[in-house]
Design an enzyme around this catalytic site. Structure first.
Site, mmCIF file in Angstrom:
data_model
loop_
_atom_site.group_PDB
_atom_site.id
_atom_site.type_symbol
_atom_site.label_atom_id
_atom_site.label_comp_id
_atom_site.label_asym_id
_atom_site.label_seq_id
_atom_site.Cartn_x
_atom_site.Cartn_y
_atom_site.Cartn_z
ATOM 1 N N GLY A 197 0.828 -1.212 0.000
ATOM 2 C CA GLY A 197 0.000 0.000 0.000
ATOM 3 C C GLY A 197 0.857 1.254 0.000
ATOM 4 O O GLY A 197 0.446 2.303 0.488
ATOM 5 N N SER A 231 -5.857 0.241 13.429
ATOM 6 C CA SER A 231 -6.683 1.457 13.475
ATOM 7 C C SER A 231 -7.230 1.580 14.888
ATOM 8 O O SER A 231 -7.305 0.585 15.613
ATOM 9 C CB SER A 231 -7.848 1.325 12.492
ATOM 10 O OG SER A 231 -8.830 2.326 12.739
ATOM 11 N N TYR A 235 -14.758 -3.304 8.455
ATOM 12 C CA TYR A 235 -13.476 -2.607 8.646
ATOM 13 C C TYR A 235 -12.992 -2.771 10.095
ATOM 14 O O TYR A 235 -11.850 -3.159 10.337
ATOM 15 C CB TYR A 235 -13.647 -1.118 8.298
ATOM 16 C CG TYR A 235 -12.369 -0.325 8.408
ATOM 17 C CD1 TYR A 235 -11.430 -0.358 7.393
ATOM 18 C CD2 TYR A 235 -12.095 0.450 9.539
ATOM 19 C CE1 TYR A 235 -10.241 0.368 7.488
ATOM 20 C CE2 TYR A 235 -10.920 1.173 9.645
ATOM 21 C CZ TYR A 235 -10.000 1.129 8.611
ATOM 22 O OH TYR A 235 -8.820 1.841 8.715
ATOM 23 N N LYS A 284 -9.649 -4.838 11.412
ATOM 24 C CA LYS A 284 -8.545 -4.199 12.142
ATOM 25 C C LYS A 284 -8.344 -4.834 13.522
ATOM 26 O O LYS A 284 -7.215 -4.919 14.009
ATOM 27 C CB LYS A 284 -8.806 -2.688 12.256
ATOM 28 C CG LYS A 284 -8.784 -1.965 10.904
ATOM 29 C CD LYS A 284 -7.442 -2.126 10.207
ATOM 30 C CE LYS A 284 -7.355 -1.350 8.921
ATOM 31 N NZ LYS A 284 -6.035 -1.434 8.276
ATOM 32 N N ILE A 335 -6.880 10.287 10.055
ATOM 33 C CA ILE A 335 -5.701 10.812 9.364
ATOM 34 C C ILE A 335 -6.124 11.359 7.998
ATOM 35 O O ILE A 335 -6.925 10.724 7.292
ATOM 36 C CB ILE A 335 -4.651 9.688 9.160
ATOM 37 C CG1 ILE A 335 -4.349 8.981 10.495
ATOM 38 C CG2 ILE A 335 -3.385 10.245 8.522
ATOM 39 C CD1 ILE A 335 -3.766 9.828 11.602
#
Ligand code: NAD
Length: 288
Positions: free
Chosen positions: A25, A180, A193, A197, A226
């Site tokens: 990534g 996260s 999600y 995480k 972020i």
């Protein structure tokens, strides 16, 4: 090389001099910031991503800092791609000292190079189904699987492939997963999600435990909100942004560079007694 020139190239401290880093990534956002920060400190970098043009931009940025870089088109959820990326690092630069697993998606159709389209779709979805209870009970299995495939299985595959190389070459490495705050706070992300995480966090602790005896450290970073394309959806909805920032004592979103600084700490010798930890660059969101 004179100190002035080193400072211009941004690697006055040489904290990672001679090290080789692989960043999944790495074409955009937090991953790219890690590539640039590591290069400033003397590391050569292998960038793995599916967005080739942005990946080449990262390569140019790393080379501008005077370090070697290579890009590989690699899908995080593919075992073969992960294997090939790590072998590429060995063939080109002689091994792997640092791995950052930054490849990630917020939803199944998230594309890092199309944040506006993703934000529009998310806003439409929230309008059409405003009830979070229904959004959960009607969550599509395909959505769940795709997010888990990239975020969780992708992290496992990269950690496995990189640590196999580190073990074979008897190299003490530092592995940094990107989790996260959603790993610990369900309200900080969508269901698939947040669960992906949380899985990354447990995987990190598990890997730290089993790889520690070989001198391989494994730590996570659990960023808060972020400013990257992934949070374009938040910035596009002023009410949501205000609500989220109300829980951030520092009162602002963080930058990818601030996350990369945490990764630099975990990558280098300053964190030599850290393993199985999660650092939270999150402006104070998480206080437990
Ligand atoms: N931005 C935030 O607020 C935030 C907060 C916590 C955690 N994170 C995590 O940080 C990581 C980086 O996200 P970001 O905010 O920099 O977003 P980003 O969209 O800028 O970067 C994500 C990168 O992952 C790549 N990627 C996506 N799917 C891939 C796949 N299948 N194979 C290979 N590469 C793939 C993208 O192309 C992109 O370069 C993600 O894991 C994300 O979940 C972000």
């Amino acid at each position: 090389m004179g100190r002035d020139r080193e400072q211009r190239q941004g690697r006055a401290n040489g904290l990672l001099e001679g090290k080789v880093a692989v960043v999944t990534g790495g074409a955009n956002g937090i991953g790219r910031a890690c590539c640039e920060r590591f290069a400033e400190e003397g590391a050569d970098v292998v960038v793995a991503d599916i967005l080739d043009e942005l990946g080449m931009d990262t390569i140019a940025a790393v080379e501008k800092k005077g370090r070697r870089a290579a890009y590989m088109h690699a899908d995080a959820s593919s075992p073969t791609d992960n294997e090939t990326v790590m072998q590429h690092a060995v063939d080109l630069f002689g091994g792997i000292d640092i791995l950052v697993t930054a490849a990630g998606i917020s939803t199944a159709d998230y594309r890092s190079d199309r944040p506006e389209a993703v934000a529009r779709k998310a806003a439409k979805h929230a309008r059409e189904q405003p009830d979070p209870m229904r959004r959960f009970t009607e969550l599509r299995l395909s959505e769940w699987q795709q997010v888990l495939d990239v975020n969780l299985t992708g992290t496992l595959l990269a950690v496995q492939a990189a640590s196999r190389v580190m073990l074979d070459l008897k190299r003490r490495g530092s592995i940094i997963t990107i989790a996260s705050i959603a790993a610990k706070h369900p309200e900080a992300g969508a269901p698939a999600y947040s669960v992906s995480k949380a899985g990354v966090w447990m995987l990190t602790k598990y890997a730290a435990r089993v790889l520690g005896p070989a001198g391989i450290r494994v730590n996570a970073i659990g960023p808060g909100f972020i400013e990257t394309n992934m949070t374009a959806v938040v910035r596009g909805l002023p009410d949501l942004e205000e609500r989220l920032l109300a829980n951030v004592p520092l009162g602002r979103m963080g930058t990818a560079r601030e996350v990369a600084d945490a990764a630099l700490f975990l990558a280098g010798q300053q964190s030599s007694y850290f393993t199985g930890e999660m650092l939270h660059p999150d402006g104070g969101f998480y206080t437990d």
